[in-house]
Design a protein around this motif. Structure first.
Motif, PDB file in Angstrom:
ATOM      1  N   THR A   1       0.816  -1.213   0.000  1.00  0.00           N
ATOM      2  CA  THR A   1       0.000   0.000   0.000  1.00  0.00           C
ATOM      3  C   THR A   1       0.850   1.263   0.000  1.00  0.00           C
ATOM      4  O   THR A   1       0.615   2.188  -0.785  1.00  0.00           O
ATOM      5  CB  THR A   1      -0.936   0.006   1.225  1.00  0.00           C
TER       6      THR A   1
ATOM      7  N   ILE B   1       0.913   4.023  -3.060  1.00  0.00           N
ATOM      8  CA  ILE B   1       0.532   5.415  -2.812  1.00  0.00           C
ATOM      9  C   ILE B   1       1.684   6.359  -3.135  1.00  0.00           C
ATOM     10  O   ILE B   1       1.501   7.390  -3.791  1.00  0.00           O
ATOM     11  CB  ILE B   1       0.070   5.597  -1.361  1.00  0.00           C
TER      12      ILE B   1
ATOM     13  N   LEU C   1      -4.226   8.415  -9.190  1.00  0.00           N
ATOM     14  CA  LEU C   1      -4.711   8.487  -7.811  1.00  0.00           C
ATOM     15  C   LEU C   1      -6.176   8.073  -7.729  1.00  0.00           C
ATOM     16  O   LEU C   1      -6.598   7.416  -6.765  1.00  0.00           O
ATOM     17  CB  LEU C   1      -4.528   9.908  -7.264  1.00  0.00           C
ATOM     18  N   ILE C   2      -6.949   8.440  -8.733  1.00  0.00           N
ATOM     19  CA  ILE C   2      -8.347   7.995  -8.786  1.00  0.00           C
ATOM     20  C   ILE C   2      -8.399   6.480  -8.937  1.00  0.00           C
ATOM     21  O   ILE C   2      -9.179   5.796  -8.269  1.00  0.00           O
ATOM     22  CB  ILE C   2      -9.090   8.678  -9.952  1.00  0.00           C
TER      23      ILE C   2
ATOM     24  N   ILE D   1      -6.247   4.082  -8.048  1.00  0.00           N
ATOM     25  CA  ILE D   1      -5.908   3.309  -6.854  1.00  0.00           C
ATOM     26  C   ILE D   1      -6.908   3.559  -5.727  1.00  0.00           C
ATOM     27  O   ILE D   1      -7.147   2.667  -4.897  1.00  0.00           O
ATOM     28  CB  ILE D   1      -4.464   3.586  -6.378  1.00  0.00           C
ATOM     29  N   SER D   2      -7.520   4.734  -5.690  1.00  0.00           N
ATOM     30  CA  SER D   2      -8.498   5.020  -4.638  1.00  0.00           C
ATOM     31  C   SER D   2      -9.781   4.222  -4.842  1.00  0.00           C
ATOM     32  O   SER D   2     -10.322   3.634  -3.889  1.00  0.00           O
ATOM     33  CB  SER D   2      -8.824   6.513  -4.617  1.00  0.00           C
ATOM     34  N   VAL D   3     -10.275   4.184  -6.076  1.00  0.00           N
ATOM     35  CA  VAL D   3     -11.494   3.422  -6.357  1.00  0.00           C
ATOM     36  C   VAL D   3     -11.232   1.932  -6.147  1.00  0.00           C
ATOM     37  O   VAL D   3     -12.042   1.215  -5.552  1.00  0.00           O
ATOM     38  CB  VAL D   3     -11.981   3.698  -7.795  1.00  0.00           C
ATOM     39  N   GLN D   4     -10.084   1.459  -6.619  1.00  0.00           N
ATOM     40  CA  GLN D   4      -9.724   0.053  -6.426  1.00  0.00           C
ATOM     41  C   GLN D   4      -9.676  -0.296  -4.950  1.00  0.00           C
ATOM     42  O   GLN D   4     -10.196  -1.346  -4.544  1.00  0.00           O
ATOM     43  CB  GLN D   4      -8.356  -0.215  -7.066  1.00  0.00           C
ATOM     44  N   ALA D   5      -9.048   0.554  -4.157  1.00  0.00           N
ATOM     45  CA  ALA D   5      -8.905   0.267  -2.732  1.00  0.00           C
ATOM     46  C   ALA D   5     -10.259   0.208  -2.038  1.00  0.00           C
ATOM     47  O   ALA D   5     -10.490  -0.639  -1.166  1.00  0.00           O
ATOM     48  CB  ALA D   5      -8.017   1.319  -2.074  1.00  0.00           C
ATOM     49  N   THR D   6     -11.166   1.099  -2.430  1.00  0.00           N
ATOM     50  CA  THR D   6     -12.495   1.109  -1.825  1.00  0.00           C
ATOM     51  C   THR D   6     -13.244  -0.183  -2.127  1.00  0.00           C
ATOM     52  O   THR D   6     -13.832  -0.816  -1.232  1.00  0.00           O
ATOM     53  CB  THR D   6     -13.303   2.308  -2.335  1.00  0.00           C
TER      54      THR D   6
ATOM     55  N   ALA E   1      -4.139  -3.231  -6.461  1.00  0.00           N
ATOM     56  CA  ALA E   1      -3.533  -1.899  -6.350  1.00  0.00           C
ATOM     57  C   ALA E   1      -2.454  -1.685  -7.403  1.00  0.00           C
ATOM     58  O   ALA E   1      -2.415  -0.637  -8.077  1.00  0.00           O
ATOM     59  CB  ALA E   1      -2.956  -1.713  -4.952  1.00  0.00           C
TER      60      ALA E   1
ATOM     61  N   CYS F   1     -10.850  -0.451 -12.641  1.00  0.00           N
ATOM     62  CA  CYS F   1     -10.702   0.834 -11.940  1.00  0.00           C
ATOM     63  C   CYS F   1      -9.772   1.779 -12.697  1.00  0.00           C
ATOM     64  O   CYS F   1     -10.001   2.999 -12.718  1.00  0.00           O
ATOM     65  CB  CYS F   1     -10.207   0.609 -10.519  1.00  0.00           C
TER      66      CYS F   1
END
Length: 232
Positions: free
Chosen positions: A83, A87, A111-112, A114-119, A154, A214
């Protein structure tokens, strides 16, 4: 305008509010059915397939073939999907792109992704709750279930978004090298996670799906004017 050239065909500057609305409508909301599909697959594995225990044979095959050299190499490969690494690389590349293009709305694409994937990953893994493979794990695993693979998801989201961005590089040699490296990175992470006993094969495969989708959602998150180029 093709999907790959959408950022070149329309270089207009969006408002922050407009970009935020597009992000919700074109990336966040479409991730909901993706989440549903991933959870459905996980629940099928856990309920009708009773954990799909046969997959542990693959993990045992890798365990039986471990070597000190292989363990050292895959430790580095696995770290690419950590992670903090994902990031850090995502933020660094976004800052470089912002510096070079001054287009914040384009720089935020990785950044979008990895953020959507993480959610999607965090909620799905909590719902499914699949145990880790029944082999010795070479890495301390996070307090999440095995399905889907967060490391693979990720790294795939990050590096597929880089691949899409790299299509804009003018020098063909540099472009091919960057794309090749970015394609190889998540594949190395996937191999390492299997080798080191962290995930089953289906965890890896669904992690790929999560990351790719994502990244594509992030690439297309902002509305672009299909007639902008012809009017220029």
């Amino acid at each position: 305008m093709t999907y790959l050239t959408r950022w070149d065909d329309d270089t207009s500057r969006p408002s922050f509010g407009g970009a935020a609305r597009d992000l919700v409508v074109r990336a966040v909301l479409p991730a909901v059915p993706l989440f549903g599909v991933i959870v459905a697959i996980g629940l099928v594995i856990m309920k009708p397939l009773r954990g799909f225990e046969a997959e542990n044979d693959v993990n045992r095959w890798f365990q039986d073939r471990r070597t000190p050299t292989g363990e050292a190499i895959t430790k580095v490969m696995s770290m690419v999907g950590n992670t903090e690494y994902v990031i850090a690389v995502g933020v660094l590349v976004a800052l470089v792109i912002l510096w070079r293009t001054k287009a914040w709305w384009f720089a935020v694409v990785p950044l979008i992704a990895i953020s959507v994937q993480a959610t999607v990953f965090v909620i799905a893994t909590a719902v499914v709750g699949r145990p880790r493979p029944t082999v010795e794990r070479l890495d301390p695993t996070p307090p999440t279930s095995s399905f889907p693979s967060g490391h693979v998801g990720a790294s795939t989201a990050l590096y597929v978004s880089f691949v899409l961005m790299a299509t804009r590089i003018g020098n063909p040699t540099v472009r091919r090298v960057v794309i090749a490296v970015c394609v190889l990175a998540p594949l190395c992470v996937a191999f390492a996670r299997l080798y080191r006993g962290a995930h089953h094969v289906t965890d890896i495969l669904v992690g790929f799906v999560n990351g790719i989708v994502c990244a594509l959602l992030a690439w297309g998150y902002l509305r672009r004017d299909t007639g902008a180029q012809s009017r220029a």
